[in-house]
Design an enzyme around this catalytic site. Structure first.
Site, PDB file in Angstrom:
ATOM      1  N   GLN A 247      46.043  32.775  44.898  1.00 19.07           N
ATOM      2  CA  GLN A 247      45.061  33.782  45.317  1.00 19.07           C
ATOM      3  C   GLN A 247      44.809  33.707  46.809  1.00 19.07           C
ATOM      4  O   GLN A 247      45.259  32.804  47.511  1.00 19.07           O
ATOM      5  CB  GLN A 247      43.754  33.564  44.554  1.00 19.07           C
TER       6      GLN A 247
ATOM      7  N   HIS B  50      46.435  30.288  48.428  1.00 22.94           N
ATOM      8  CA  HIS B  50      46.136  28.951  47.906  1.00 22.94           C
ATOM      9  C   HIS B  50      45.975  28.962  46.398  1.00 22.94           C
ATOM     10  O   HIS B  50      45.778  30.015  45.778  1.00 22.94           O
ATOM     11  CB  HIS B  50      44.855  28.404  48.542  1.00 22.94           C
TER      12      HIS B  50
ATOM     13  N   HIS C 195      41.476  35.147  49.735  1.00 23.57           N
ATOM     14  CA  HIS C 195      40.174  35.778  49.906  1.00 23.57           C
ATOM     15  C   HIS C 195      40.140  36.540  51.229  1.00 23.57           C
ATOM     16  O   HIS C 195      40.757  36.113  52.216  1.00 23.57           O
ATOM     17  CB  HIS C 195      39.054  34.741  49.901  1.00 23.57           C
TER      18      HIS C 195
ATOM     19  N   GLU D  11      36.370  28.852  52.604  1.00 22.19           N
ATOM     20  CA  GLU D  11      35.908  27.782  51.733  1.00 22.19           C
ATOM     21  C   GLU D  11      36.547  26.462  52.136  1.00 22.19           C
ATOM     22  O   GLU D  11      37.417  26.409  53.018  1.00 22.19           O
ATOM     23  CB  GLU D  11      36.250  28.098  50.268  1.00 22.19           C
TER      24      GLU D  11
ATOM     25  N   ARG E 209      44.091  37.922  43.273  1.00 22.15           N
ATOM     26  CA  ARG E 209      45.163  37.143  42.637  1.00 22.15           C
ATOM     27  C   ARG E 209      46.510  37.807  42.904  1.00 22.15           C
ATOM     28  O   ARG E 209      46.656  39.025  42.753  1.00 22.15           O
ATOM     29  CB  ARG E 209      44.952  37.063  41.125  1.00 22.15           C
TER      30      ARG E 209
END
Length: 375
Positions: free
Chosen positions: A154, A231, A156, A174, A251
């Protein structure tokens, strides 16, 4: 009318029942009062004149807030979150949202003036208690992830892309601290494509083995995952995650898995192509370590959206926090935390916030904690 007690955010409110003894004790030990200079006069006013509508709601010092996590079942989850003293629901539980204030899940406040509210509700009511900076919503989201199977590969988005394409949602940068990892556990962290054309072609032709970069991991490893980084967490990893307060994930590959109803999960191929950084560049972080007495602090990240650090305590140690309000989870061991004159027992799995009204605290015990804050 509101009388504000100057000692660390203690409030006395009109309009509810009186808690006389607690009020008296707090006033004598702690307080000077705005509007009324003489404590004895205030005590006389309450006790003799019998003013019943002055109320202190437990005379709570809003310096430390304890939270109840929210749990989420995931196709890749398991039962390892029970190791954190959590009473988790039935099923494959993949996520504990331990410090969360999102529309899709918000931690419940367990103590103090805001007890019974979700963190989201509390932040909307009293944002200055949690952050000095002004945000539209609580800035961070903290989770523990039990990856008993592979998560999807996936990516972001950045803030600007998410704001336009995800109804005003934040982007998602993150980081991961590896709490535990089985032998030969791995992550997918980045890709091999040098150009957008090569990246898109590899996706279209499903050349996954050639595209994904795999990296072995062990307990204690730390990874910083900026928005735009391809990642995936591999099977056998237990991860502590600090991220922007977002639930947006694109995804690109999900191992052709089906859910309990036989349905494959949605993929987001075009959005993945839009937001993935090409070429991939691994961010190298310098970790600073300092030890004072019985405490060892390792700075894991000090980046655009958050700072994250590991705290190892062996005995009694003073911790001075920054003034944005720190977020903590006890990840190993147990002990106590003293804030003002109140001592709280803390153990593995407990998460708490030291608010903007708290400057420092005293820790005592044998513990590993991760602390984070907004930047």
């Amino acid at each position: 009318m509101l009388f504000k007690v100057k000692q660390e955010g203690c409030y006395i409110r009109r309009g509810d029942k009186n808690n006389v003894e607690r009020l008296k004790d707090t006033l004598i030990r702690k307080c000077t009062i705005d509007k009324i200079a003489n404590i004895n006069f205030l005590w006389y006013y309450i006790n003799v004149m019998k003013i019943e509508n002055i109320y202190d709601e437990e005379i709570v010092m809003d310096t430390i807030i304890f939270l109840e996590p929210v749990f989420a079942e995931r196709i890749w989850g398991g039962r390892n979150l029970e190791k954190f003293n959590y009473d988790i629901p039935e099923g494959n539980i993949g996520e504990a949202w331990v410090i969360a204030a999102h529309e899709n899940g918000s931690s419940l406040i367990k103590n103090g003036d805001l007890k019974g509210l979700t963190l989201k509700e509390a932040y909307e009511k009293r944002p200055e208690l949690f952050t000095k900076k002004k945000y539209d919503k609580f800035p961070l989201l903290v989770k523990i992830l039990d990856a008993s199977d592979y998560l999807s590969v996936q990516v972001h988005p950045e803030d600007d892309y998410a704001r336009v394409n995800e109804n005003g949602e934040l982007g998602k940068t993150e980081c991961w601290y590896v709490l535990d990892a089985k032998e030969n556990a791995e992550l997918i962290y980045g890709h091999t494509a040098k150009t957008k054309e090569e990246f898109n072609r590899s996706i279209d032709e499903e050349k996954w083995d050639d595209l994904f970069i795999r990296e072995k991991v062990k307990k204690g490893d730390f990874f910083y995952i900026p928005a735009g980084t391809l990642h995936a967490i591999g099977a056998g990893n237990l991860i502590y995650e600090v991220q922007q307060n977002s639930d947006t994930t694109y995804r690109v590959y999900d191992y052709d898995r089906t859910d309990k109803d036989g349905n494959k999960r949605e993929l987001h191929i075009e959005k993945t192509k839009d937001v993935t950084m090409v070429p991939f560049e691994k961010v190298q972080l310098e970790q600073e370590v300092y030890e004072v007495g019985n405490i060892k602090v390792t700075q894991l990240a000090e980046e655009r959206y958050f700072g994250v650090y590991k705290i190892e305590v062996s005995g009694e140690a003073e911790l001075t926090k920054n003034d944005t309000g720190n977020l903590f989870t006890v990840l190993e061991g147990q002990g106590r935390i003293k804030v003002e004159d109140i001592v709280y027992d803390i153990k593995k799995g407990d998460s708490f916030i030291l608010t903007t009204q708290c400057n420092d605290c005293l820790l005592d015990g044998e513990m590993l904690l991760i602390g984070s804050y907004d930047r």
